[in-house]
Design a protein around this motif. Structure first.
Motif, mmCIF file in Angstrom:
data_model
loop_
_atom_site.group_PDB
_atom_site.id
_atom_site.type_symbol
_atom_site.label_atom_id
_atom_site.label_comp_id
_atom_site.label_asym_id
_atom_site.label_seq_id
_atom_site.Cartn_x
_atom_site.Cartn_y
_atom_site.Cartn_z
ATOM 1 N N PHE A 1 32.982 53.221 34.155
ATOM 2 C CA PHE A 1 34.093 54.062 34.601
ATOM 3 C C PHE A 1 35.063 54.361 33.457
ATOM 4 N N ARG B 1 38.521 46.631 33.034
ATOM 5 C CA ARG B 1 38.075 46.836 34.415
ATOM 6 C C ARG B 1 37.248 48.114 34.550
ATOM 7 N N TYR C 1 37.029 33.422 39.406
ATOM 8 C CA TYR C 1 37.810 33.241 40.624
ATOM 9 C C TYR C 1 38.583 31.928 40.681
ATOM 10 N N LEU D 1 27.201 40.920 37.261
ATOM 11 C CA LEU D 1 27.382 41.698 38.490
ATOM 12 C C LEU D 1 28.027 40.856 39.580
ATOM 13 N N ILE D 2 27.677 39.544 39.636
ATOM 14 C CA ILE D 2 28.208 38.740 40.747
ATOM 15 C C ILE D 2 29.705 38.504 40.608
ATOM 16 N N SER E 1 31.609 40.971 39.793
ATOM 17 C CA SER E 1 32.153 42.316 39.960
ATOM 18 C C SER E 1 32.372 43.050 38.655
ATOM 19 N N PHE F 1 30.415 45.586 36.324
ATOM 20 C CA PHE F 1 29.205 46.392 36.457
ATOM 21 C C PHE F 1 28.530 46.578 35.100
ATOM 22 N N ALA G 1 25.342 50.733 42.101
ATOM 23 C CA ALA G 1 26.425 51.526 42.682
ATOM 24 C C ALA G 1 25.976 52.975 42.839
ATOM 25 N N ILE H 1 45.690 47.201 43.519
ATOM 26 C CA ILE H 1 44.320 46.775 43.232
ATOM 27 C C ILE H 1 43.611 46.528 44.551
ATOM 28 N N GLN I 1 30.326 47.093 46.430
ATOM 29 C CA GLN I 1 29.675 47.474 45.182
ATOM 30 C C GLN I 1 28.842 48.731 45.364
ATOM 31 N N SER J 1 32.338 53.206 50.376
ATOM 32 C CA SER J 1 32.844 53.148 49.004
ATOM 33 C C SER J 1 31.661 53.276 48.058
ATOM 34 N N TRP K 1 35.643 56.768 42.736
ATOM 35 C CA TRP K 1 35.251 56.121 43.986
ATOM 36 C C TRP K 1 35.568 57.050 45.151
ATOM 37 N N LYS L 1 43.450 50.911 41.654
ATOM 38 C CA LYS L 1 42.272 50.514 40.889
ATOM 39 C C LYS L 1 41.330 49.800 41.830
ATOM 40 N N THR M 1 38.251 47.312 42.670
ATOM 41 C CA THR M 1 37.454 46.187 42.206
ATOM 42 C C THR M 1 36.252 46.068 43.128
ATOM 43 N N PRO M 2 35.069 46.390 42.641
ATOM 44 C CA PRO M 2 33.889 46.274 43.491
ATOM 45 C C PRO M 2 33.533 44.800 43.687
ATOM 46 N N LEU M 3 33.323 44.414 44.943
ATOM 47 C CA LEU M 3 33.070 43.000 45.247
ATOM 48 C C LEU M 3 31.794 42.838 46.043
ATOM 49 N N SER M 4 31.104 41.730 45.808
ATOM 50 C CA SER M 4 29.929 41.437 46.610
ATOM 51 C C SER M 4 30.383 40.797 47.923
ATOM 52 N N ALA N 1 38.091 36.600 46.302
ATOM 53 C CA ALA N 1 38.864 37.463 45.417
ATOM 54 C C ALA N 1 40.229 37.778 46.026
ATOM 55 N N GLU O 1 43.223 38.177 43.075
ATOM 56 C CA GLU O 1 42.624 39.172 42.180
ATOM 57 C C GLU O 1 42.854 40.587 42.698
#
Lengths: 378, 338
Positions: A102, A165, A227, A318-319, A321, A323, A331, B36, B41, B47, B55, B78, B80-83, B90, B95
């Motif tokens: 991005f 980011r 995290y 990827l896990i 977040s 990319f 995506a 944020i 994802q 999304s 996005w 912004k 934040t793509p999350l699983s 998160a 976050e």
């Protein structure tokens, strides 16, 4: 009695070429592929397998593929024909995202410039005959990282700031892999030396470090760094997410690298150390001039193995977040404007080709270097 | 197993510390200058990045609406793509400010994670897709069918419940990922493909002949999806909740991007309250009087975002159904702004 003039050859007859069956392609095939019935059967079987795999692959990737289009309609069987081929316009539309993530469009030149600079400095360093090795090394490992940092992150010298980011795609894959590779080798060497040190504290610290990082999976390291760390740090401390991942990956791969290097160190006979001592060399000189050059040459396959593994492990970001190439691809799969039956296959084929190119060239280059240094000949 | 234990332990630590999380999300967001927002994802219609890398989607538009209400600039957000695994962690760890990631509202998630579900932005539910050639009209005719589904999800459990409740026989063919499941269904390994209805519509686009397949009317589970915020900051909770309600109220009152100018001149009391020409309802939320105008001008009302992202105006073409307004046969209902 009649006189017969005896026929005497004045020169040797020119040798006949060997029979057709034992020369050229046919001869080679007979000698190597069909020299007994078992080999003949295996050859035929292999040919059959290659045929069954390669034909549909070529059909999918090239023959039935759709090369031009503006959306999913162009890649649907109704328009493109019944046989489903790769939908390359999909990769075309997402190409910028797969490379830059991005990263803002108008700033792509900064990434391009970084890639170009890196390639310009790396290529001459990899060619043994190219001159100015010392200067080149200093530029690549000293100046380039600083330049790349300011170019990619910005915020200085009139360059617009770009948050990590918004990085993604191949850019992230390369940043993570290159940082991991460049940082892990020197760190790994130090750790390996530390582990064989006679100083108990240094040794204990190195053993603890190596065993800790080898004992936890990379996923846990990444997850923890992303995290958990913010919970333990004061609120005002915000460490960039990508930086946390970079540090995690570098430390993780350093521990593995240390063990590879230690394997090389152990292969150096005691006599070398003693000879170096006899010449009056101190510890660092012994290591730098006598032991490490021999040890590292021995473990080139192991080191490159680590590099290739690390390059492919970058997909794990990827896990948390971030990319990378594969994440960006996933995506892209979610875009309903391109959803077609061949979308997944096309995307993974593209990613596979990219990863293969990188890993294969690393492996071929390491073979070349091994031959050049003569490591395998002893 | 070990990693599961670790995760649980970490989750417990987070849940405890999350209670102490600052109650000043709005202040933090304003100081930072951007919102944020945690998204998926990549989920079609909810999304996903478009060709330009922006996005788009229903979940994304809610985030843009919140940013519009706060900053008068829907771009100050912004993503934040999350699983699915990391989304709540998160949010708990700070976050992200708000999670808008097709998360199903359940009692356990609402109570034990230290989180609050602010609203229901999309009523989803599990449905069935079959080949039209089978000539089925109802899920109740599925006796003896083989069903493709993703393993280890609630989808599988709902499926079992449904068939047992109706005393019908079936055969499950489960796969690890959604992609595998679709490929298997497309290849004819099973008669039926089951998943959430929104996903059925999205996956349908990837089938070899999308027009040969139909989605049955029955919906066998409740999957209310909505934005999530942390416990302990009621002001922020209200802002997220009322952003969604504002978009619904706007649709109900006929205020859209096209009719906004007329609405600003309107004499109707409820429209005046909505667009802030009367009262100070936005200020009560910690926002400005014209907060709804900002949302509608830059993002649109609920109906517009629905149509553009998942409805007939998009590739997915999902009917409004339950997501219609309450006075239109659906259950999207917002308390009044007054």
């Amino acid at each position: 009695m009649t006189q017969h003039a005896a026929f005497v050859r004045a020169a040797m007859a020119k040798p006949e070429p060997p029979p057709v069956a034992s020369r050229g392609v046919i001869g080679w095939a007979r000698g190597n592929l069909f020299n007994n019935w078992l080999n003949a059967a295996l050859t035929l079987l292999s040919l059959f397998l290659i045929w069954t795999v390669v034909t549909p692959l070529v059909r999918f990737l090239l023959v039935d593929a759709v090369w031009q289009g503006a959306g999913r309609a162009d890649c649907l069987p109704e328009k493109a024909g019944d046989a489903i081929g790769a939908c390359w316009p999909f990769i075309g539309a997402k190409f910028a995202q797969l490379i830059y993530g991005f990263y803002p469009w108008h700033l792509h030149w900064r990434v391009d410039l970084t890639f170009a600079l890196g390639a310009m400095l790396l290529v001459p360093l990899m060619i043994p005959r190219a001159p100015f090795k010392t200067l080149n090394t200093i530029l690549l490992f000293g100046l380039f990282p600083v330049l790349a940092f300011f170019l990619l992150v910005g915020g200085n010298f009139g360059l617009e700031h770009v948050e990590t980011r918004s990085w993604g795609g191949l850019l992230v894959t390369l940043v993570v892999a290159v940082t991991g590779i460049v940082a892990s080798l020197p760190l790994g060497i130090l750790l390996a030396l530390g582990r064989r040190s006679h100083m108990p504290v240094v040794r204990a610290l190195c053993v603890a470090f190596i065993e800790f990082w080898r004992g936890v999976p990379l996923i846990t390291v990444l997850f923890f760094a992303t995290y958990m760390l913010p919970l333990f740090l004061p609120n005002s401390w915000t460490i960039d997410a990508l930086l946390r991942v970079l540090v995690g990956v570098a430390l993780f791969s350093a521990a593995y690298m240390a063990e590879v290097v230690r394997g090389g160190l152990q292969a150096i006979p005691r006599g070398q150390f003693e000879a170096a001592s006899a010449l009056g060399l101190g510890y660092w000189k012994t290591m730098g001039f006598v032991v490490l050059p021999q040890a590292l040459r021995l473990v080139i396959p192991g080191i490159v193995n680590n590099f290739i593994g690390l390059f492919k492990d970058t997909t794990l970001v990827l896990i948390v977040s971030i990319f990378d190439l594969l994440g960006q691809l996933r995506a892209a799969f979610a875009d309903p404007n391109w959803a077609t039956p061949s979308m997944l296959f096309t995307g993974f084929a593209f990613a596979g080709i990219v990863y293969f190119l990188f890993c294969f060239s690393m492996s071929r280059y390491s073979l070349f270097i091994e031959r050049h240094l003569g490591g395998g000949r002893r | 197993m070990k990693s599961v234990m670790c995760r649980l332990a970490f989750a417990a630590i987070i849940a405890l510390t999350a209670q102490a999380a600052s109650a000043q999300t709005l202040k933090t967001v304003k100081e930072r200058g951007t919102l944020i927002c945690g998204v998926s994802q990549g989920l079609p219609g909810f999304s996903n990045p478009d060709d330009k890398g922006n996005w788009t989607g229903l979940d994304v538009d809610l985030c843009r609406a919140i940013a519009a209400a706060i900053f008068n600039d829907a771009k100050k957000v912004k993503f934040t793509p999350l699983s699915a695994k990391d989304r709540f962690t998160a949010l708990q760890s700070g976050e992200i400010d708000v999670l808008s990631r097709n998360s199903t509202w359940t009692s356990s998630r609402d109570s034990s994670l230290g989180l609050n579900f602010a609203a229901v932005s999309y009523y989803d539910g599990q449905g069935f897709m079959v080949r039209k050639s089978l000539k089925l009209n109802s899920a109740l005719e599925l006796t003896g069918a083989s069903v493709c589904t993703q393993t280890g999800t609630t989808t599988e459990l709902n499926l079992a419940d449904f068939f047992r409740a109706h005393k019908m026989k079936y055969e499950v063919i489960a796969f690890a990922t959604a992609d595998e499941t679709v490929k298997a269904y497309d290849g004819g390994r099973c008669d039926v493909f089951t998943s959430d209805v929104s996903q059925l519509y999205a996956e349908k686009l990837k089938l070899t002949n999308a027009n040969d397949h139909a989605i049955l009317p029955e919906v066998i589970s409740k999957e209310p999806l909505g934005p999530v915020v942390r416990h302990g900051d009621d002001q922020w909770f209200d802002i997220v909740k009322w952003t969604h309600y504002a978009m619904i109220n706007a649709e109900e009152l006929g205020v859209s991007t096209k009719t906004l100018d007329e609405a600003l001149k309107s004499a109707k009391p409820d429209v005046k309250r909505l667009v802030g020409t009367e009262g100070n309802y936005g200020e009560q939320l910690g926002l400005t009087k014209d907060w709804v105008v900002r949302i509608i001008k830059q993002v649109g009302n609920y109906g517009e975002t629905f149509d553009r992202n998942v409805g007939p105006g998009s590739r997915l073409g999902i009917a409004r159904g339950l997501n219609n307004l309450w006075n239109n046969g659906g259950i999207q209902y917002a308390p009044p702004i007054r």
